[in-house]
Design a protein around this motif. Structure first.
Motif, PDB file in Angstrom:
ATOM      1  N   ALA A  37       0.833  -1.217   0.000  1.00 36.50           N
ATOM      2  CA  ALA A  37       0.000   0.000   0.000  1.00 36.50           C
ATOM      3  C   ALA A  37       0.862   1.258   0.000  1.00 36.50           C
ATOM      4  CB  ALA A  37      -0.958  -0.023   1.184  1.00 36.50           C
ATOM      5  N   GLY A  38       1.940   1.238  -0.773  1.00 33.85           N
ATOM      6  CA  GLY A  38       2.799   2.412  -0.908  1.00 33.85           C
ATOM      7  C   GLY A  38       3.816   2.604   0.201  1.00 33.85           C
ATOM      8  N   ALA A  39       3.856   1.699   1.152  1.00 36.53           N
ATOM      9  CA  ALA A  39       4.811   1.807   2.254  1.00 36.53           C
ATOM     10  C   ALA A  39       5.719   0.579   2.262  1.00 36.53           C
ATOM     11  CB  ALA A  39       4.069   1.893   3.587  1.00 36.53           C
ATOM     12  N   PRO A  40       6.986   0.761   2.641  1.00 28.94           N
ATOM     13  CA  PRO A  40       7.876  -0.407   2.704  1.00 28.94           C
ATOM     14  C   PRO A  40       7.437  -1.352   3.826  1.00 28.94           C
ATOM     15  CG  PRO A  40       8.982   1.516   3.613  1.00 28.94           C
ATOM     16  CD  PRO A  40       7.663   1.984   3.059  1.00 28.94           C
ATOM     17  N   SER A  41       7.552  -2.632   3.557  1.00 28.35           N
ATOM     18  CA  SER A  41       7.234  -3.628   4.573  1.00 28.35           C
ATOM     19  C   SER A  41       8.175  -4.810   4.417  1.00 28.35           C
ATOM     20  CB  SER A  41       5.772  -4.082   4.459  1.00 28.35           C
ATOM     21  OG  SER A  41       5.547  -4.689   3.215  1.00 28.35           O
ATOM     22  N   LEU A  42       8.317  -5.558   5.480  1.00 32.82           N
ATOM     23  CA  LEU A  42       9.126  -6.768   5.454  1.00 32.82           C
ATOM     24  C   LEU A  42       8.200  -7.972   5.559  1.00 32.82           C
ATOM     25  CD1 LEU A  42      12.133  -5.917   7.808  1.00 32.82           C
ATOM     26  CD2 LEU A  42      12.173  -6.171   5.341  1.00 32.82           C
ATOM     27  N   CYS A  43       8.317  -8.883   4.609  1.00 34.86           N
ATOM     28  CA  CYS A  43       7.639 -10.172   4.670  1.00 34.86           C
ATOM     29  C   CYS A  43       8.636 -11.116   5.341  1.00 34.86           C
ATOM     30  CB  CYS A  43       7.270 -10.649   3.275  1.00 34.86           C
ATOM     31  SG  CYS A  43       6.473 -12.268   3.257  1.00 34.86           S
ATOM     32  N   ILE A  44       8.267 -11.640   6.499  1.00 35.11           N
ATOM     33  CA  ILE A  44       9.196 -12.389   7.342  1.00 35.11           C
ATOM     34  C   ILE A  44       8.713 -13.828   7.508  1.00 35.11           C
ATOM     35  CG2 ILE A  44      10.318 -12.459   9.610  1.00 35.11           C
ATOM     36  CD1 ILE A  44       9.308  -9.425   9.830  1.00 35.11           C
ATOM     37  N   SER A  45       9.593 -14.780   7.246  1.00 36.55           N
ATOM     38  CA  SER A  45       9.272 -16.180   7.503  1.00 36.55           C
ATOM     39  C   SER A  45       9.224 -16.371   9.013  1.00 36.55           C
ATOM     40  CB  SER A  45      10.341 -17.089   6.884  1.00 36.55           C
ATOM     41  OG  SER A  45      10.101 -18.429   7.224  1.00 36.55           O
ATOM     42  N   CYS A  46       8.070 -16.795   9.492  1.00 36.88           N
ATOM     43  CA  CYS A  46       7.878 -16.886  10.938  1.00 36.88           C
ATOM     44  C   CYS A  46       7.094 -18.145  11.277  1.00 36.88           C
ATOM     45  CB  CYS A  46       7.139 -15.644  11.432  1.00 36.88           C
ATOM     46  SG  CYS A  46       6.864 -15.602  13.201  1.00 36.88           S
ATOM     47  N   PRO A  47       7.768 -19.188  11.749  1.00 43.85           N
ATOM     48  CA  PRO A  47       7.062 -20.415  12.124  1.00 43.85           C
ATOM     49  C   PRO A  47       5.996 -20.131  13.187  1.00 43.85           C
ATOM     50  CG  PRO A  47       9.426 -20.771  12.097  1.00 43.85           C
ATOM     51  CD  PRO A  47       9.210 -19.290  11.960  1.00 43.85           C
ATOM     52  N   PRO A  48       4.935 -20.933  13.184  1.00 39.37           N
ATOM     53  CA  PRO A  48       3.896 -20.741  14.195  1.00 39.37           C
ATOM     54  C   PRO A  48       4.492 -20.748  15.599  1.00 39.37           C
ATOM     55  CG  PRO A  48       3.231 -22.395  12.585  1.00 39.37           C
ATOM     56  CD  PRO A  48       4.668 -22.066  12.303  1.00 39.37           C
ATOM     57  N   GLY A  49       4.019 -19.862  16.413  1.00 43.38           N
ATOM     58  CA  GLY A  49       4.488 -19.792  17.792  1.00 43.38           C
ATOM     59  C   GLY A  49       5.723 -18.935  17.992  1.00 43.38           C
ATOM     60  N   GLU A  50       6.276 -18.358  16.915  1.00 44.71           N
ATOM     61  CA  GLU A  50       7.486 -17.545  17.073  1.00 44.71           C
ATOM     62  C   GLU A  50       7.254 -16.061  16.798  1.00 44.71           C
ATOM     63  OE1 GLU A  50      11.075 -19.073  15.352  1.00 44.71           O
ATOM     64  OE2 GLU A  50      10.510 -21.144  15.772  1.00 44.71           O
ATOM     65  N   ARG A  51       5.989 -15.659  16.709  1.00 46.17           N
ATOM     66  CA  ARG A  51       5.694 -14.244  16.458  1.00 46.17           C
ATOM     67  C   ARG A  51       6.270 -13.350  17.548  1.00 46.17           C
ATOM     68  NH1 ARG A  51       0.201 -12.827  13.526  1.00 46.17           N
ATOM     69  NH2 ARG A  51       0.334 -14.349  11.848  1.00 46.17           N
ATOM     70  N   SER A  52       6.158 -13.790  18.791  1.00 45.83           N
ATOM     71  CA  SER A  52       6.647 -12.955  19.892  1.00 45.83           C
ATOM     72  C   SER A  52       8.160 -12.781  19.824  1.00 45.83           C
ATOM     73  CB  SER A  52       6.228 -13.526  21.248  1.00 45.83           C
ATOM     74  OG  SER A  52       6.774 -14.817  21.427  1.00 45.83           O
ATOM     75  N   GLN A  53       8.893 -13.831  19.392  1.00 49.62           N
ATOM     76  CA  GLN A  53      10.348 -13.703  19.251  1.00 49.62           C
ATOM     77  C   GLN A  53      10.686 -12.713  18.136  1.00 49.62           C
ATOM     78  OE1 GLN A  53       8.724 -16.611  19.705  1.00 49.62           O
ATOM     79  NE2 GLN A  53      10.092 -18.225  20.375  1.00 49.62           N
ATOM     80  N   VAL A  54       9.974 -12.798  17.005  1.00 52.15           N
ATOM     81  CA  VAL A  54      10.227 -11.887  15.894  1.00 52.15           C
ATOM     82  C   VAL A  54       9.890 -10.456  16.318  1.00 52.15           C
ATOM     83  CG1 VAL A  54       9.509 -11.254  13.550  1.00 52.15           C
ATOM     84  CG2 VAL A  54       9.931 -13.648  14.124  1.00 52.15           C
ATOM     85  N   ARG A  55       8.761 -10.288  16.994  1.00 46.94           N
ATOM     86  CA  ARG A  55       8.357  -8.964  17.471  1.00 46.94           C
ATOM     87  C   ARG A  55       9.412  -8.401  18.422  1.00 46.94           C
ATOM     88  NH1 ARG A  55       3.616 -10.294  18.873  1.00 46.94           N
ATOM     89  NH2 ARG A  55       2.544  -9.475  17.064  1.00 46.94           N
ATOM     90  N   SER A  56       9.885  -9.232  19.348  1.00 46.44           N
ATOM     91  CA  SER A  56      10.902  -8.789  20.313  1.00 46.44           C
ATOM     92  C   SER A  56      12.205  -8.406  19.614  1.00 46.44           C
ATOM     93  CB  SER A  56      11.181  -9.880  21.341  1.00 46.44           C
ATOM     94  OG  SER A  56      10.048 -10.129  22.112  1.00 46.44           O
ATOM     95  N   LEU A  57      12.579  -9.168  18.609  1.00 48.74           N
ATOM     96  CA  LEU A  57      13.801  -8.869  17.861  1.00 48.74           C
ATOM     97  C   LEU A  57      13.690  -7.523  17.148  1.00 48.74           C
ATOM     98  CD1 LEU A  57      16.600  -9.780  16.937  1.00 48.74           C
ATOM     99  CD2 LEU A  57      15.497 -11.018  15.083  1.00 48.74           C
ATOM    100  N   ILE A  58      12.553  -7.275  16.504  1.00 47.29           N
ATOM    101  CA  ILE A  58      12.353  -5.985  15.827  1.00 47.29           C
ATOM    102  C   ILE A  58      12.384  -4.851  16.840  1.00 47.29           C
ATOM    103  CG2 ILE A  58      10.711  -4.590  14.510  1.00 47.29           C
ATOM    104  CD1 ILE A  58       9.763  -7.229  13.186  1.00 47.29           C
ATOM    105  N   GLU A  59      11.720  -5.035  17.965  1.00 48.29           N
ATOM    106  CA  GLU A  59      11.706  -3.996  18.996  1.00 48.29           C
ATOM    107  C   GLU A  59      13.111  -3.734  19.541  1.00 48.29           C
ATOM    108  OE1 GLU A  59       8.792  -5.593  21.670  1.00 48.29           O
ATOM    109  OE2 GLU A  59       7.127  -4.642  20.585  1.00 48.29           O
ATOM    110  N   ALA A  60      13.908  -4.783  19.688  1.00 49.65           N
ATOM    111  CA  ALA A  60      15.278  -4.616  20.188  1.00 49.65           C
ATOM    112  C   ALA A  60      16.122  -3.819  19.186  1.00 49.65           C
ATOM    113  CB  ALA A  60      15.913  -5.978  20.451  1.00 49.65           C
ATOM    114  N   VAL A  61      15.972  -4.113  17.897  1.00 52.42           N
ATOM    115  CA  VAL A  61      16.712  -3.363  16.876  1.00 52.42           C
ATOM    116  C   VAL A  61      16.269  -1.907  16.886  1.00 52.42           C
ATOM    117  CG1 VAL A  61      17.135  -3.104  14.392  1.00 52.42           C
ATOM    118  CG2 VAL A  61      17.105  -5.382  15.419  1.00 52.42           C
ATOM    119  N   GLU A  62      14.969  -1.678  16.976  1.00 52.10           N
ATOM    120  CA  GLU A  62      14.468  -0.298  17.020  1.00 52.10           C
ATOM    121  C   GLU A  62      15.024   0.445  18.235  1.00 52.10           C
ATOM    122  OE1 GLU A  62      10.155  -0.380  14.809  1.00 52.10           O
ATOM    123  OE2 GLU A  62      10.194  -0.781  16.964  1.00 52.10           O
TER     124      GLU A  62
END
Length: 120
Positions: free
Chosen positions: A75-100
């Motif tokens: 929708a006109g904005a950059p986004s990342l499509c991330i391979s994320c096995p079921p049950g690992e959303r919180s780890q991916v979210r935490s990793l993004i938050e840590a980088v930010e």
């Protein structure tokens, strides 16, 4: 002297061929990764990158942590499509938050990390 010139031209040609093969290999790997990410059987999440955040930095950290990803336009904005096995959303979210937090806080007031699939 002529032999030295011929040798130099042959070496230059060989270097150019090697560079071309190396670039072709990288492109094949990138295409294969994109195909895996867009396979309906591959579980993924999509994160819209907030303004001011470099998606390459976040994507590199995700890749290093074992989460293949691809930069896309949503929708006109950059986004990342991330391979994320079921049950690992919180780890991916935490990793993004840590980088930010490491790269952009406190200069940017960033919203919480929400995946587009969660917002729907």
């Amino acid at each position: 002297m002529v032999w030295a010139s011929i040798a130099l031209v042959l070496i230059g040609a060989a270097v150019l061929v090697m560079i071309g093969l190396s670039i072709a290999g990288m492109l094949r790997k990138e295409e294969a990764r994109d195909e895996r990410l867009h396979d309906p059987l591959t579980p993924t999440v999509t994160w819209e990158v907030p303004p001011g955040v470099d998606p390459v930095i976040v994507g590199g950290e995700l890749t290093a942590a074992g989460y293949p990803n691809s930069l896309e336009d949503h929708a006109g904005a950059p986004s990342l499509c991330i391979s994320c096995p079921p049950g690992e959303r919180s780890q991916v979210r935490s990793l993004i938050e840590a980088v930010e937090a490491e790269q952009y806080a406190p200069a940017l007031q960033l919203p919480p990390v929400v995946f587009l699939e969660d917002a729907a």
